[in-house]
Design an enzyme around this catalytic site. Structure first.
Site, short mmCIF file in Angstrom:
data_model
loop_
_atom_site.label_atom_id
_atom_site.label_comp_id
_atom_site.label_asym_id
_atom_site.label_seq_id
_atom_site.Cartn_x
_atom_site.Cartn_y
_atom_site.Cartn_z
N ASP A 176 0.84 -1.20 0.00
CA ASP A 176 0.00 0.00 0.00
C ASP A 176 0.88 1.25 0.00
O ASP A 176 0.63 2.21 -0.74
CB ASP A 176 -0.91 -0.03 1.22
N HIS A 259 -4.67 2.58 -7.00
CA HIS A 259 -5.81 2.34 -6.12
C HIS A 259 -7.11 2.15 -6.90
O HIS A 259 -7.99 1.40 -6.47
CB HIS A 259 -5.95 3.46 -5.09
N HIS A 262 -6.99 -1.41 -7.76
CA HIS A 262 -7.32 -2.21 -6.59
C HIS A 262 -8.83 -2.30 -6.41
O HIS A 262 -9.39 -3.38 -6.21
CB HIS A 262 -6.70 -1.62 -5.32
N HIS A 276 -5.67 -5.68 1.15
CA HIS A 276 -5.71 -4.41 0.40
C HIS A 276 -4.36 -4.10 -0.25
O HIS A 276 -4.27 -3.84 -1.45
CB HIS A 276 -6.11 -3.29 1.36
#
Length: 367
Positions: A176, A259, A262, A276
């Site tokens: 992340d 993101h 994702h 995540h």
């Protein structure tokens, strides 16, 4: 608001950030700086079983009122509403656990108009410091971002607990956090409006760069230490990078392709068992393909991911032999107007994303 409609620059941060060993033992003391009628404590189920006595000890010993409830598993509208309805007279919310527990706690505090203390039990994402909750369906698919009017009042990082968490969580946090600097660069180049409603500051970009540099310098050493449950100086640095630096960097510099990809990957059921940061890591590699980044960046990213244990192929995030239709569906969701793909400094189509998703796996064989 268009990207050039304002010259406003915004840097936001939590009211306080505390990182120290055994910090959870002082939870009641910290709560009393914000409230007195009672703390509404939302705790991850595993953490509640493992650390129940430590969580409540400071409240019990000081006769500080509290109500402890167990998190239901998904940061969904239903879960948020359930806790808002149960707040009663409690005048502050405390969230203890992983990213979804913390995002739920922030949302509950927002809708319940209470201050909030966030206490992560792993350095697994950059969510704790942000004024944002990521809301999913009850089934685990990404639903929407929930922007909040302020950051948490306090973030408490207990390095003793965090260093004893499964190493996979720390590794996910590395994934992340690694995206932070490269998404920040994309947003700076496109002059994007961040989730704070303004442009990035030089300070935010510098924090994102420091985050990247600490990950490269200390990430592998920190993973080695946490495999043994140890909190070394490298672990301390990575906890700060994964949580504070990445949190400030992403929120005040902006999110882009990594993101958005994702979020879109969650439509594929095979990805649901992955964390995540693991999916963001693959989103970063996909962003690199979209940007046609220099060879040095590709070597660094693929090499670092392998060294610390992050995925470099679709199969490693549960996407085995995807069809073109599957990848195009991911591309369509990633390019949704409600996500952050538009912060890229060039137009990206769903077809571009589908190609890049597959190409990032093939590039892994080269680097």
């Amino acid at each position: 608001m268009s990207k050039k409609d304002t010259l406003k620059k915004i840097l936001c941060s939590p009211g306080s950030y505390i990182q120290e060993p055994n910090a959870i033992n002082e939870l009641a003391d910290q709560y009393r700086t914000l409230g007195s009628k009672g703390a509404y404590i939302i705790v991850d189920p595993f953490i509640e079983k493992t650390y129940h006595d430590q969580i409540v000890s400071s409240f019990e010993s000081s006769n500080t009122p509290y109500q402890l409830v167990v998190f239901g598993g998904e940061c969904s509208d239903n879960e948020i509403n359930k806790h808002v309805a149960a707040l009663g007279e409690n005048d502050a919310v405390i969230g203890i656990g992983g990213g979804k527990t913390l995002d739920t706690s922030k949302a509950v505090a927002h809708f319940g108009k209470r201050p909030v203390i966030i206490s992560p039990t792993a350095a697994s994402s950059d969510a704790p410091c942000s004024r944002l909750s990521v809301v999913y369906t009850d089934g685990g698919e990404f639903d929407h971002y929930l922007p909040l009017p302020k950051n948490p009042d306090m973030v408490i990082m207990d390095t003793t607990i965090i260093s004893k968490a499964p190493v996979r969580f720390l590794i996910s946090g590395l994934g992340d956090a690694y995206a932070t600097y490269f998404e920040a660069l994309a947003c700076k180049q496109s002059n994007a409006i961040t989730m704070t409603g303004g442009h990035s500051t030089n300070a935010a970009i510098a924090l994102a760069k420091l985050c990247h540099d600490l990950l490269i310098a200390d990430g592998p050493k920190a993973v080695a230490a946490v495999r043994q449950g140890l909190c070394s100086p490298a672990v301390e640095n990575v906890i700060e990078a994964n949580t504070l630096l990445s949190g400030l960097g992403f929120e005040s510099s902006g999110l882009a392709a990594a993101h958005a990809i994702h979020d879109a990957l969650t439509v594929l059921p095979g990805t649901h068992k992955y964390l995540h940061g693991e999916k963001v890591a693959y989103g970063t590699l996909t962003q690199f393909v979209l940007e046609d980044r220099p060879e040095a960046d590709l070597r660094e990213a693929y090499g670092f991911f392998r060294k610390v244990g992050l995925p470099t192929t679709l199969a490693e995030i549960g996407v085995e032999n995807p069809s073109d239709e599957d990848l195009l569906k991911v591309g369509e969701l990633a390019c949704s107007k409600d996500d952050t793909m538009s912060n890229m400094p060039f137009e990206v189509t769903p077809e571009d994303v589908a190609i890049a998703l597959r190409a990032a796996t093939e590039v892994a064989s080269v680097y």
